[in-house]
Design an enzyme around this catalytic site. Structure first.
Site, PDB file in Angstrom:
ATOM      1  CG  ASP A 223      -0.388  -0.084   2.580  1.00  0.00           C
ATOM      2  OD1 ASP A 223       0.649  -0.905   2.769  1.00  0.00           O
ATOM      3  OD2 ASP A 223      -0.792   0.250   3.467  1.00  0.00           O
TER       4      ASP A 223
ATOM      5  CG  ASP B 165       2.624   2.339   7.570  1.00  0.00           C
ATOM      6  OD1 ASP B 165       2.114   3.554   7.171  1.00  0.00           O
ATOM      7  OD2 ASP B 165       2.012   1.323   7.154  1.00  0.00           O
TER       8      ASP B 165
END
Lengths: 300, 300
Positions: free
Chosen positions: B65, B209
């Protein structure tokens, strides 16, 4: 239902809200994905194709506009907890790329990905009601077309006769396959009493990206629906040939010589914003032509 | 202008018309792409970001992603005839994947792709007006944050004084950098006559992240704008931790402890259709929080 839904009809890159190649072939309850350009999973969401229903994926060749959306689709299926296996038919090297992409992400798919490398022409799947075959086409790199055949003519039911012989509608699918019906009282209702000669089997051929090549004619002979690429209008035949693609006129010529029922053209170059001339030019050679438009389902 | 435009604010997969991570950081005439989930090139088209203007690309880590859209973007740039080089900063293995994808397609990019593997924290780019740094964050796999710093306070122009001293507006950018102006008659207009002490340099940090990790605090201390992921609402802290992600409250706590001016939260889980609670929860801890919304440009 036997039908093709177009998810992407553009070549090379997204343009004019057209997307790279992807199609869904529906054969009764089976959903097959044919090619998977970038954004295919979003196109599926847009057109309400249920990812979970896809059982088999076919990738014609390893140009990005035909497969860059695959890894995203597979990982999304994994994230959504899919458990049902997927059969993937593709050129051998795709396996290495998927493996690498999963490895660097330290990810394992929760479902089995059964990889079937395309190596020779022939039958890929054979079921009772249909078969899928692959055939080679001539492109800049190794490239495969796919042919979906219904294998058995289904009998056509006469509803009045069926009622008269007390065959319940829940048995109609089996009637179509030629079975006799046995009543609760063990009376046998012969199939031919309530059905007529079957509808001839339909077939769909997807000839992927290809140069104009008359060897395709035999491979798609008499199909109900042929998808043939038409990347360019006829005035750019030289460019088409140089890039191992086809023009409208060339696609329609193959359709005509192969005696197909209907032709669908797509894989339009990003040069073109409007598509009317594609239809016009193809129809000059082969009248029963339609443009492959995104979101539209074409019955085979 | 120093700003961030969000192209994708969702985690893991596309959902609710939200897209996987991608951002454009604009620093004057420079456009930097930070992460590149699937469909980023289409998001660029939608929000009128000119692909050709992008000079540097930064990929934080190799979960799909954050990079599945990169190969499509690069090949599209190639098909559109780009010649200007691209600098790509990313974990080392991305190079192998790109090379393989180009090789199987028998494709060569017509521009130079200068690959800079991320291996240690520090300066990636140093120019007169700005620098870009990378720093490590804790995620399930190797992951990097990026920090964009203006390096020199720009002088603030007093327009009345500038007019009075006949400095033309075409010279204003150079005035901001502290230069004196020399008139056609060779009279020197001293910079301090027409400007005031500069605006303090701004900075933007993207922490990618990450699990909740207070080691980030020092790395993003006092930045003007911090983008911190908030994948989950606060009630799912256990899940967040297990998956090396953060909640709203955790993101806001980092922002507060790092004394940043403003917090932008994104990377929302596909569990959530509506995002209001993300903003509400983060603001309980750190008032100056905004949601990272697609298509919106946030000034640093």
């Amino acid at each position: 239902m036997f039908a093709v839904t177009i998810l992407g009809n553009n070549s090379a890159l997204p343009a004019f809200d057209r997307h790279p190649t992807a199609q869904i072939v529906t054969m009764d309850e089976h959903l097959f994905l044919v090619d998977c350009g970038e954004g295919t999973q979003s196109q599926m969401a847009k057109y309400k194709i249920r990812r979970s229903k896809i059982s088999h994926i076919f990738i014609s060749h390893l140009h990005g506009d035909h497969y860059f959306g695959l890894i995203g689709l597979l990982t999304s299926m994994g994230l959504l907890g899919r458990q049902q296996e997927i059969h993937l038919f593709a050129p051998p090297l795709l396996k290495d790329m998927i493996d690498m992409q999963l490895r660097v992400a330290d990810t394992q798919l929760p479902f089995e990905l059964l990889f079937h490398p395309l190596t020779e022409e022939g039958i890929l799947i054979k079921e009772n009601k249909f078969e899928v075959r692959c055939f080679k086409v001539q492109h800049r790199i190794e490239c495969w077309g796919f042919k979906f055949n219904e294998v058995k003519p289904l009998r056509r039911i006469n509803p009045d006769k069926a009622k008269e012989h007390e065959v319940p509608s829940s048995f109609f699918e089996r009637l179509k396959s030629g079975e006799d019906y046995t009543t609760k009282e063990n009376a046998i209702m012969k199939n031919e009493w309530v059905t007529e000669a079957g509808i001839p089997p339909k077939s769909y051929a997807y000839s992927a990206d290809t140069i104009y090549d008359e060897r395709i004619i035999d491979k798609v002979k008499d199909v109900s629906l042929l998808y043939h690429e038409a990347t360019y209008l006829k005035d750019l035949e030289d460019r088409a040939t140089k890039r191992f693609h086809c023009t409208t006129t060339q696609a329609a010529t193959i359709a005509k010589k192969a005696n197909v029922e209907k032709l669908l053209i797509g894989h339009f170059s990003s040069k073109y914003e409007k598509l009317e001339d594609f239809e016009k030019e193809a129809k000059e050679v082969f009248e029963n032509t339609e443009l492959a438009l995104e979101g539209v389902t074409y019955r085979v």
